[in-house]
Design a protein around this motif. Structure first.
Motif, PDB file in Angstrom:
ATOM      1  N   ALA A  21       0.903  -1.311  -0.049  1.00 33.01           N
ATOM      2  CA  ALA A  21      -0.026   0.023  -0.013  1.00 33.01           C
ATOM      3  C   ALA A  21       0.869   0.904  -0.086  1.00 33.01           C
ATOM      4  O   ALA A  21       2.241   1.319   0.268  1.00 33.01           O
ATOM      5  N   HIS A  22       0.634   1.864   0.036  1.00 32.54           N
ATOM      6  CA  HIS A  22       0.818   4.504  -0.250  1.00 32.54           C
ATOM      7  C   HIS A  22       0.011   4.543   1.166  1.00 32.54           C
ATOM      8  O   HIS A  22      -1.024   4.899   0.620  1.00 32.54           O
ATOM      9  N   PHE A  23       1.118   4.947   1.797  1.00 28.29           N
ATOM     10  CA  PHE A  23       0.238   5.090   3.237  1.00 28.29           C
ATOM     11  C   PHE A  23       0.639   6.776   3.411  1.00 28.29           C
ATOM     12  O   PHE A  23       1.971   6.908   2.693  1.00 28.29           O
ATOM     13  N   SER A  24       0.341   7.872   3.955  1.00 26.01           N
ATOM     14  CA  SER A  24       0.548   9.318   4.036  1.00 26.01           C
ATOM     15  C   SER A  24       1.583   9.265   4.877  1.00 26.01           C
ATOM     16  O   SER A  24       1.987   8.785   6.661  1.00 26.01           O
ATOM     17  N   ALA A  25       2.762  10.409   4.472  1.00 22.86           N
ATOM     18  CA  ALA A  25       3.763   9.775   5.473  1.00 22.86           C
ATOM     19  C   ALA A  25       3.314  10.437   6.887  1.00 22.86           C
ATOM     20  O   ALA A  25       4.120  10.219   8.071  1.00 22.86           O
ATOM     21  N   PRO A  26       2.721  12.012   6.903  1.00 24.58           N
ATOM     22  CA  PRO A  26       2.802  12.007   8.712  1.00 24.58           C
ATOM     23  C   PRO A  26       1.521  11.593   9.081  1.00 24.58           C
ATOM     24  O   PRO A  26       2.056  11.395  10.396  1.00 24.58           O
ATOM     25  N   VAL A  27       0.781  10.285   9.180  1.00 23.38           N
ATOM     26  CA  VAL A  27      -0.427   9.623   9.888  1.00 23.38           C
ATOM     27  C   VAL A  27       0.871   8.435  10.153  1.00 23.38           C
ATOM     28  O   VAL A  27       0.574   8.277  11.148  1.00 23.38           O
TER      29      VAL A  27
END
Length: 840
Positions: free
Chosen positions: A354-360
């Protein structure tokens, strides 16, 4: 990030790869990567041989498991095998396993020599080695078991294991997350060496797949832009990982665990895409990506049940949370341990990429104090185009090595965010560096980093570069970013180092010159400069005995303090200096004279509101003036603290302890260095002793610039300081700044000295009497000096005798005795008028 040369050689032309690890490190440095350390090949000598475990005898009667093993080497012509008997405490191997035996005469890393020895009632003729003992990694949980078919018994283990290969460790900065993979490092190294680079992504064929591998729903598109699933059925969980994969993981500092785990780790290290494997039989219903609800919990793979925050990004199925997205998977869907499965059992594996949000992900990992290899990569941004490639590569390895079967379908929810092109003048890198780069260098370098480059001549004839950055470079968003890439790859060492010419007529400001003069004068007088901690706690004001309405209690709070217990900006230098005095005394220094020069913060009682200007342009003059008006005043203070002996004792005498007079002298010295004369008079201000505190004013004015004297006994006791500890603090900015100091006049006429002894009440300060004598004597007085103080029956109870020497001089004549006596009488008369003193 740790990587071996052999792994890099899979993606770079091996002929172009330097043989020396130092040369490889220098090539990385040339393109801006920092080499943390080069780990040399383990120093292993002597016979280290692959052997097969033939017999295991369990020894009893000991506190821990002990096994007496027979290991066989190559078979002889008569059908027998050369063998040895070895005592071993590990239990992670069985009869028939291939192990590494260090025979007598071998020397392992650290100079550990192997010899036959008596232990546990048997002779151990060598040692079965673990990965750590061979220098392959930090794992010491068991001995190293080689996969079947790795080598034949009797083979030289040094060649089989590749122990002659060093490992290069690099420090990857947060803006270059693509270098947290061998793919990115190999690209950078190939660019540095001008070698051919083969992108491992190009070797993976992602076939068309009809239908979904598993139903997926993305409820939080901000936290998850893409989610890919690939299913592999019938994987043998007992299948061993091949040695080349284990060696690669060990070189990267990771411990081989099982085939499924090793495959996901290998693909992550090779391509940069973290993966997670689910037991498909334990996943129920649709997989959803969402934020946590209040009160939810998840049991992670480490066996801990973690309460969730509403900002946590979760992977869930119909049963609830099954993992912290991008951080760690959940225990409910993990691949079962081999011991819990029957012989010949197979597992259906669901691979997530998957590709997740870096800040999250970064906030989640820090919130749960759960850093992982996956979160380290996600928080530095992973290539959003990688998920289907990484999932397909891992699936192919499980089919090849684990005997699995690719299931039909692939789930690919979301997509790759569009990357906007960046326009840049073609000659901008040359102008920034001051270097004329060869024609085509800019396009060539941008192409090497993965940009799609087009040239636009434009109507004005000025060349423009239109570069579309690759998906793995989210840091390339402005022309300055492209300039940096060109300069970095062309070599920072090619940019000339030219110091700008200093404009004439500039230098230190008068205030800076005064600060340096004060610091130099105090240091030359035996004081030592220190840098106290500039933040305070509210409790320090009570320790200093400050009244509740003291303006120094009005402080500014720091939003994100370095120390939560000290979150206030200092309004005075004394607390920090006293802390350093206490710390130095606790370490054996007794005679101390410390000083500090620095800014303090004095907020207004009712400050105006701070405006919030727009960020689209420079604030207007009115906004700028309002911002300045809302800021607190930040004057420069100088402070001195003294404790112990000011003059050391020795054969020459008993010495002298530091006292209030030394603090006053430090203040006078500061004033002299600042170009003014400071006059002391009786004062009262916490934390000084009320009867031993001098108020300091600039001569000729009534401007109070500071205080000096002994600290209050309660303050001294509270800080654990010696009695009579003295201190001074001056507001350096309150002292008038005189750029043109008066030149002292030297008279050719002799001075006249007259002495007077005055009887004054004890409560009248000597400084006040001296001020009165100065005022009464007029212009003929040069100096007045107190040289004796007497108390006794001759002056009466409650009185004391103060003897002053008055130095008189006229600029144009020699004074007569009548003039000197008249001046003296006028001075005594003024003192008597002000303070009711009498001539003794």
């Amino acid at each position: 990030m740790r990587v071996s040369a052999s792994w890099l050689a899979r993606h770079i032309d091996p002929a172009a790869l330097p043989t020396s690890p130092e040369d490889i490190g220098e090539a990385f440095v040339r393109v801006g990567l920092e080499v943390e350390e080069i780990h040399p090949a383990p120093e292993v000598t002597g016979p280290v041989t692959v052997a097969r475990v033939a017999e295991i005898e369990e020894l009893t009667g000991f506190k821990k498991p002990i096994r007496y093993c027979r290991v066989d080497f190559e078979a002889r012509g008569d059908g027998t095998a050369r063998s040895r008997h070895v005592v071993c405490g590990a239990t992670n191997f069985v009869v028939g396993d291939l192990v590494v035996v260090t025979e007598p005469g071998a020397v392992l890393p650290g100079g550990f020599a192997i010899a036959a020895r008596e232990t546990y009632g048997h002779t151990s003729d060598g040692m079965i080695a673990s990965a750590r003992e061979l220098g392959l990694g930090a794992d010491h949980a068991g001995i190293l078991v080689l996969p079947p078919g790795t080598a034949e018994p009797g083979a030289d283990a040094l060649e089989v294991l590749g122990l002659s290969e060093p490992v290069i460790e690099l420090a990857v900065t947060p803006d270059r997350g693509y270098c947290f993979a061998v793919r990115g490092l190999a690209r950078e190294l190939a660019t540095s060496l001008d070698a051919d680079f083969t992108d491992p992504v190009a070797r993976v064929t992602v076939p068309d797949a009809t239908g979904d591998a598993w139903p997926v729903r993305i409820d939080d598109a901000e936290g998850c832009a893409r989610f890919v699933l690939r299913r592999v059925d019938g994987v043998d969980p007992a299948a061993p990982s091949p040695w080349w994969m284990q060696r690669a993981l060990l070189s990267a500092g990771m411990r081989p665990i099982s085939l499924i785990v090793d495959v996901t780790n290998f693909v992550m290290l090779d391509l940069g895409q973290p993966l997670h494997a689910y037991d498909a039989a334990r996943v129920t219903g649709t997989i959803a990506v969402r934020r946590a609800a209040a009160g939810e919990e998840v049991e992670t793979l480490d066996g801990r049940t973690r309460p969730l925050d509403v900002d946590d990004l979760l992977i869930t199925d119909d049963s609830g949370p099954v993992g912290l997205a991008g951080v760690m998977g959940g225990a409910s869907t993990e691949i079962p341990e081999l011991a819990s499965l029957g012989d010949g059992a197979r597992v259906d594996v669901l691979l997530e990429a998957a590709h997740f949000s870096a800040p999250v992900i970064a906030r989640g990992a820090r919130r749960h104090k759960l850093p992982s290899e996956a979160s380290r990569r996600f928080e530095r941004v992973v290539d959003p185009a990688l998920p289907p490639v990484a999932a397909e590569r891992a699936a192919q390895l499980l089919v090849e090595l684990g005997g699995g079967t690719l299931a039909a379908g692939r789930t690919d929810e979301g997509g790759v965010p569009a990357v906007p092109p960046v326009r840049m003048p073609l000659a901008l890198p040359d102008r920034v560096a001051g270097v004329g780069y060869p024609r085509g260098a800019t396009v060539r370098r941008l192409t090497q980093v993965g940009c799609a480059v087009e040239l636009d001549t434009g109507a004005d004839g000025q060349g423009q570069v239109v570069a579309t950055p690759p998906t793995w470079r989210p840091d390339l968003r402005r022309p300055a970013d492209l300039v940096e890439e060109v300069l970095r790859l062309e070599g920072y060492d090619t940019i000339p180092s030219v110091l700008p010419a200093a404009p004439a007529g500039r230098g230190l400001t008068p205030a800076q010159l005064r600060r340096r003069a004060v610091s130099r004068a105090l240091a030359e007088a035996g004081h030592v400069e220190v840098l106290p901690f500039p933040f305070l706690s509210d409790a320090v004001w009570d320790d200093l005995g400050l009244p509740a309405d003291d303006e120094r209690r009005r402080t500014v709070a720091v939003t994100n303090p370095l120390d939560a217990e000290r979150s206030r900006l200092a309004t005075t230098l004394l607390p920090g200096l006293l802390d350093m005095l206490v710390r130095n005394r606790s370490r054996g220094s007794e005679d101390l004279a410390l000083y500090a020069i620095g800014q303090v913060v004095q907020p207004q009682e009712h400050p105006p509101a701070m405006p919030d200007p727009a960020v689209t342009g420079r604030p207007s003059d009115d906004e700028y003036a309002a911002i300045r008006a809302a800021l607190p005043v930040q004057p420069t203070h100088v402070a001195v603290v003294l404790a112990g002996s000011r003059e050391p004792r020795g054969w020459w005498g008993r010495g002298r302890p530091a006292g209030w007079e030394d603090a006053v002298e430090a203040a006078r010295l500061t004033g002299a260095a600042a170009g003014v004369e400071l006059r002391s008079r009786r004062g009262e201000r916490a934390p000084w002793h009320p009867g031993r505190c001098a108020e300091l004013v600039v001569e000729g004015t009534d401007v109070v610039v500071g205080y000096a004297g002994e600290l209050h006994p309660k303050v001294v006791e509270g800080f654990g300081l010696p009695a009579r500890t003295a201190a001074v603090e001056l507001d350096l900015d309150a002292i008038p700044l005189r750029e043109n100091l008066p030149v002292p006049a030297v008279s050719v006429y002799p001075p006249t000295a007259v002495d007077v002894a005055l009887v004054a009440p004890e409560q009248v300060p000597a400084a006040d009497v001296a001020d009165a004598l100065t005022a009464g004597a007029g212009e003929l007085l040069e100096t007045v000096r107190l040289f004796d103080v007497y108390t006794g029956d001759q002056v009466g109870e409650g009185n004391r005798s103060l003897a002053f020497s008055l130095r008189l001089r006229a600029p144009d004549r020699t004074l007569t005795s009548e003039e000197a006596n008249a001046t003296r009488d006028a001075a005594v008369a003024e003192a008597a008028r002000r303070h009711a003193v009498a001539l003794r």
